[in-house]
Enzyme design. Structure first.
Site, PDB file in Angstrom:
ATOM      1  N   ASP A  29      12.578  37.922 105.048  1.00 28.93           N
ATOM      2  CA  ASP A  29      13.094  36.953 106.024  1.00 28.93           C
ATOM      3  C   ASP A  29      14.118  35.991 105.406  1.00 28.93           C
ATOM      4  OD1 ASP A  29      11.106  38.077 107.701  1.00 28.93           O
ATOM      5  OD2 ASP A  29       9.647  36.576 107.053  1.00 28.93           O
ATOM      6  N   GLU A 199      12.385  38.895 117.784  1.00 26.47           N
ATOM      7  CA  GLU A 199      12.128  37.731 116.926  1.00 26.47           C
ATOM      8  C   GLU A 199      13.315  37.570 115.980  1.00 26.47           C
ATOM      9  OE1 GLU A 199       8.451  38.829 114.970  1.00 26.47           O
ATOM     10  OE2 GLU A 199       9.424  40.378 113.768  1.00 26.47           O
TER      11      GLU A 199
HETATM   12  O1  FUB Z   1       7.560  37.738 107.801  1.00 28.87           O
HETATM   13  C1  FUB Z   1       6.660  37.489 108.846  1.00 28.87           C
HETATM   14  C2  FUB Z   1       7.317  37.827 110.139  1.00 28.87           C
HETATM   15  O2  FUB Z   1       7.733  39.190 110.113  1.00 28.87           O
HETATM   16  C3  FUB Z   1       8.561  37.054 110.409  1.00 28.87           C
HETATM   17  O3  FUB Z   1       8.310  35.759 110.861  1.00 28.87           O
HETATM   18  C4  FUB Z   1       9.220  37.957 111.364  1.00 28.87           C
HETATM   19  O4  FUB Z   1      10.553  37.681 111.625  1.00 28.87           O
HETATM   20  C5  FUB Z   1       9.022  39.282 110.670  1.00 28.87           C
HETATM   21  O5  FUB Z   1       9.939  39.483 109.622  1.00 28.87           O
END
Ligand code: FUB
Length: 442
Positions: A29, A199
């Site tokens: 991320d 997301e």
């Molecule tokens: O890394 C945890 C979660 O997985 C993140 O918040 C999302 O964007 C995905 O990468």
């Protein structure tokens, strides 16, 4: 340059970043930013090794570079234990971002406030006068959060107005922040015009056009899509897919310009093969004349250097044979080459102990371990002054006599010659040659 048998460049004399670009610990991320000091920084999630699940994610690290190739682990900046309002069980320190305004760095991170984690997400804020250390939690942004509301992103616009975005579970919200960077001027509104939003929202501005990039819902193989707008809060015009699956079930990226070139930072699972042990990668990002993002080519080489490699101010290098004691079956061996190493580190009881390590004036220091291994993915377990720093990857150097391997982490050290560093095995056959301690200056 030494490239190991799975193509990872393991030495300091790198000419490209390689992908993954960060290999010693698992990171995901990535939110990349260029600050006024002229360096580029990555604020990343930390997938804790050994793998279990995203609930284990904790202990954010920041990385910096002056040349895009050599990335310095600046050390840990925040862990769930520091978050007084967080869920009692800790963990769940997910995708963060950082913003700079009026002399303060604001670190935004999603974290649940309750054991019922997926219904209690909040956006925490920690602040510092420095980009990569000294962060103190300030609480969370009131009025945000709830089910699956994760992945904050903050942009400070040319007129110094700041906007925050976040979202998950198919909803992306945006809103304007007040001057305090911790409260909302008019609440959040749903971003309109995004197609198949999942997301990982990221907003940047180029040629007066705002871009909102995000992960889509392709099952077990998310891609990155984007939309553009002439306004920071939309409505958005959907523009397409620009990153195909990386081989990891999640995808998450950031786009930034550094020294005249645009880059995409993202993650894959190329080192570990596990979706919860991810690694940050970097590749070029290019635009067409009309502002469209061209499909990003995922490379093994990564991106080339854009400047001289940094020279550390002061280092202490300690050779294995002369300066350590061994226990639990570990052995001090002299190789045919004349090099003295610690070997036989295959068992988890086997370890080398370096005492009286100088921490200088105290504070952060980069610890580099120099090693050789023929294993594809060996690991070393690091304990410093009785604090557990867990597993550092030791990628193959091509053999037990090939000492091109460096794995590193930045940790706090006590002032003076009082520090003890324990390096344990149990994760593959490794010869440990030396360690180098570099105090980081503020
Ligand atoms: O890394 C945890 C979660 O997985 C993140 O918040 C999302 O964007 C995905 O990468």
């Amino acid at each position: 340059m030494t490239t190991n048998d799975i193509g990872f460049e393991t030495t300091r004399q790198k000419t490209t970043s390689m992908n993954p670009a960060i290999t010693s610990i698992y990171t995901a991320d990535p939110s990349a930013h260029v600050w006024n000091d002229g360096k580029i920084y990555i604020y990343a999630s930390h997938d804790m090794d050994p793998a279990r699940g995203c609930d284990l994610m904790d202990r954010y690290h920041v990385f910096s570079s002056e040349d895009m190739v050599h990335w310095l682990d600046e050390g840990e900046i925040l862990r769930s234990d520091d978050v007084s309002w967080g869920r009692p069980e800790g963990g769940f320190m997910w995708a963060p971002d950082c913003a700079y305004k009026n002399g303060t760095y604001y670190f935004y991170y999603p974290h649940p406030s309750d054991s019922n984690w997926n219904d209690s997400w909040k956006i925490g804020v920690a602040t510092s006068s420095y980009p990569a250390h000294g962060f103190t939690d300030q609480g969370y942004i009131k009025g945000l959060g709830g089910f699956a509301l994760i992945d904050p992103c903050v942009i400070v616009d040319d007129d110094n107005s700041a906007y925050i975005y976040y979202g998950g579970g198919s909803v992306c919200l945006g809103g304007k922040l007040n001057e305090d960077m911790m409260s909302l001027e008019n609440g959040m509104t749903e971003m309109q015009g995004l197609e198949d939003f999942h997301e990982a929202a990221w907003v940047f501005k180029r040629n007066n056009l705002y871009y909102l990039t995000y992960a889509d819902n392709l099952e077990d193989n998310n891609r990155m899509r984007y939309a553009t707008s002439e306004n920071p809060l939309g409505p958005w015009t959907y523009r397409g897919i620009f990153l195909e699956p990386t081989g990891c079930s999640t995808t998450h990226g950031s786009v930034v310009e550094f020294k005249g070139q645009w880059y995409l930072f993202y993650h894959n699972q190329a080192i570990s093969g596990e979706g919860t042990l991810r690694s940050v990668c970097i590749d070029y990002l290019e635009f067409d004349e009309d502002g469209s993002i061209r499909p990003v080519v995922q490379t093994r080489e990564g991106v080339p250097s854009v400047g001289p490699a940094p020279v550390p101010a002061r280092q202490q290098k300690v050779y294995a044979g002369a300066a350590c004691q061994v226990f639990g079956g570990a052995e001090i061996r002299t190789l045919q080459s004349g090099q003295t190493v610690v070997g036989n580190l295959q068992s988890s009881e086997a370890y080398a102990l370096f005492k009286n390590i100088d921490g200088g004036e105290g504070g952060r220091a980069s610890i580099e371990l120099h090693y050789a291994t023929g294993e594809r993915l060996a690991k070393l377990h690091l304990t410093i002054n009785d604090q557990d720093y867990s597993l550092l990857n030791a990628l193959s150097t091509g053999g037990l006599q090939e000492f091109g391997g460096i794995t590193n982490i930045t940790v706090p050290l006590e002032p003076g010659n009082v520090n003890t560093i324990q390096i344990s095995g149990g994760h593959g056959e490794i010869n440990l040659l030396s360690l180098t301690v570099t105090p980081l200056l503020d």
